[in-house]
Design a protein around this motif. Structure first.
Motif: not given
Length: 110
Positions: A64-66, A70, A75, A92
């Motif tokens: 996922q990009w967070e 980004r 996860h 990360n």
């Protein structure tokens, strides 16, 4: 600098292989893979760098990009053998993986 800033088409293959086209100093992009099972493990239901075979204890693995930059976060549900539960955890990937002239490389970061 995290690999994601100089890479494109970043994805996870087979639940544990990080894949990307990484920019080289010359400007061209080359395809690179890094088997995360060689650098990432799981301990007590949490991801652990400088360990191995996180997939032995993982399910529901996804990228996922967070955040505002980004960044790529891996996860998964990870088994906790101490209490028999599964914990959701994330890590990360940009924190410990770099683009080294077109190749994804793990850097000892902790």
């Amino acid at each position: 600098m995290g690999f994601h800033k100089t890479s494109m088409d970043i994805h996870i293959k087979n639940g544990h292989v990080l894949c990307a086209y990484c920019q080289r100093r010359s400007g061209e992009a080359t395809y690179s893979e890094l088997d995360l099972n060689n650098v990432l493990g799981a301990k007590k239901g949490k991801f652990a760098w400088s360990a191995e075979n996180f997939t032995d204890d993982a399910s529901d693995i996804n990228l996922q990009w967070e955040g505002p930059d980004r960044e790529p976060f891996l996860h998964a549900q990870l088994k906790n053998y101490e209490n028999g539960s599964k914990n959701e955890d994330c890590v990360n990937l940009a924190a410990c993986i770099k683009n080294e002239d077109g190749h994804l490389r793990y850097m000892d970061c902790f």
